[in-house]
Design an enzyme around this catalytic site. Structure first.
Site, mmCIF file in Angstrom:
data_model
loop_
_atom_site.group_PDB
_atom_site.id
_atom_site.type_symbol
_atom_site.label_atom_id
_atom_site.label_comp_id
_atom_site.label_asym_id
_atom_site.label_seq_id
_atom_site.Cartn_x
_atom_site.Cartn_y
_atom_site.Cartn_z
ATOM 1 N N GLY A 1 1.475 -1.351 -0.112
ATOM 2 C CA GLY A 1 -0.131 -0.095 -0.005
ATOM 3 C C GLY A 1 0.708 1.234 0.165
ATOM 4 N N GLU A 2 0.183 2.318 0.472
ATOM 5 C CA GLU A 2 1.060 3.592 0.642
ATOM 6 C C GLU A 2 1.578 4.295 -0.767
ATOM 7 O OE1 GLU A 2 4.404 2.498 3.346
ATOM 8 O OE2 GLU A 2 3.550 1.470 4.739
ATOM 9 N N GLY A 3 0.778 3.877 -1.419
ATOM 10 C CA GLY A 3 1.176 4.317 -2.988
ATOM 11 C C GLY A 3 2.643 4.096 -3.757
#
Length: 365
Positions: free
Chosen positions: A322-324
């Protein structure tokens, strides 16, 4: 009663310029490397040209990672490998440079912006520019209660709209969009299952920090129970986000739609962003033309959402953090496509005419 009318986005969002895309395709056919030989890089260059309304395409010079953060009450059921309410620590780690997205963004020279919509932590533990948009502390447990009130859902959605305007006004030319959440993939699974008409088991994944079989079963049951609450409000996307979404998901949806209004292309990260994009597509069917699916994370809900939007991931690396992070991995590929489309020389006119002259000579003989 809400003054926000999501139907307005249908009229405000236009498709990327089809005429410019045709011009970009024609230019590509004249370049020295045969069309199609660069694979998806050709498509990317043409997509970006249409989004920019420019041929040759301009280089991507001011990308930005934008991460929306929140804690989800459903994490209390043990559906995540992380403790409920611990997303605030993840945000601190991102800001201090200790998360994968921080390392890669530093390497690529891309600034990272984190926006707290619903973290379950003391706001004084984070910088003011991160927490100033917070709508509430944590979200409701969506299997038994709404994630947000209607007023909170509208406020969060409008934060996303404002952030998109701020980025567009500041000159950001491409957004890498992600989330920092605990319990967010469960809420995302509910949205995808509701909008695609599937059962909970079809969309239930293992999450970024993989859960064991017992936690997977708890997560599947939580999505099933929340899905029963989601189905009656499917016709109202803002109410859907209030019922089974969360403040961060509502903000991501608003951000995606306003980015399309502002003609600012967005690279989508994982299942949470994909679920919000699916809600956005239900609001405005042209909006996905402004979005690029970065990667296949292996999450079944993400695959279902991208398939429904006809978005094909650029990469298949199985990145689930996640987190880009997965979306940021795709950024150099997009930048490479722009450079090749703009800088590859065109075949000289005399070279273009040689095959035609050869054909004419052959026919005369």
């Amino acid at each position: 009663m809400s003054s926000l009318n999501l139907d307005d986005f249908t009229d405000l969002i236009e498709r990327p310029d089809g005429g410019v895309r045709r011009d970009a395709e024609a230019r590509r056919e004249r370049q020295i490397v045969p069309p199609g030989s660069l694979g998806r890089l050709d498509d990317l260059g043409e997509w970006l040209a249409a989004a920019q309304g420019a041929v040759p395409v301009r280089p991507v010079e001011r990308p930005r990672v934008v991460l929306f953060a929140g804690d989800h009450g459903i994490a209390e059921l043990g559906v995540s490998a992380r403790a409920a309410g611990s997303a605030g620590q993840l945000v601190r780690d991102v800001l201090e440079g200790g998360r994968p997205v921080s390392v890669l963004a530093r390497r690529l020279g891309v600034p990272v912006r984190v926006v707290d919509l619903g973290l379950d932590c003391d706001p004084e533990s984070l910088p003011e520019d991160v927490v100033r948009h917070r709508v509430r502390r944590g979200s409701g447990r969506i299997d038994i209660e709404d994630a947000l009130t209607p007023e909170e859902a509208e406020a969060a959605f409008l934060v996303g709209v404002r952030i998109a305007d701020e980025e567009a006004d500041s000159g950001t030319d491409l957004v890498v969009l992600g989330d920092v959440s605990v319990g967010g993939t469960t809420a995302a699974g509910v949205l995808v299952a509701a909008l695609c008409g599937t059962d909970a088991s079809v969309v239930t994944g293992r999450g970024g920090l993989a859960i064991d079989d017992l936690a997977w079963m708890r997560k599947c049951a939580a999505i099933r129970d929340a899905l029963r609450r989601a189905r009656p409000v499917l016709g109202d996307q803002l109410q859907l986000l209030a019922t089974v979404g969360g403040a961060d998901l509502a903000a991501i949806t608003g951000f995606l739609l306003q980015s399309a209004v502002r003609k600012m292309p967005v690279i989508l990260d994982g299942v949470v962003v994909a679920a919000c994009a699916l809600v956005g597509q239900r609001v405005a069917f042209r909006a996905p033309d402004w979005w690029l699916a970065a990667h296949d994370s292996g999450e079944p809900g993400q695959a279902k959402a991208l398939d429904r939007m006809a978005l094909e991931p650029l990469l298949t690396q199985g990145v689930k953090v996640g987190e880009g992070m997965g979306a940021l991995l795709a950024l150099p590929m997009v930048q490479a496509a722009a450079s090749l489309a703009a800088e590859l020389p065109e075949t000289p006119e005399e070279k273009l005419s040689e095959p035609l002259e050869a054909e004419l000579e052959k026919s005369e003989n």
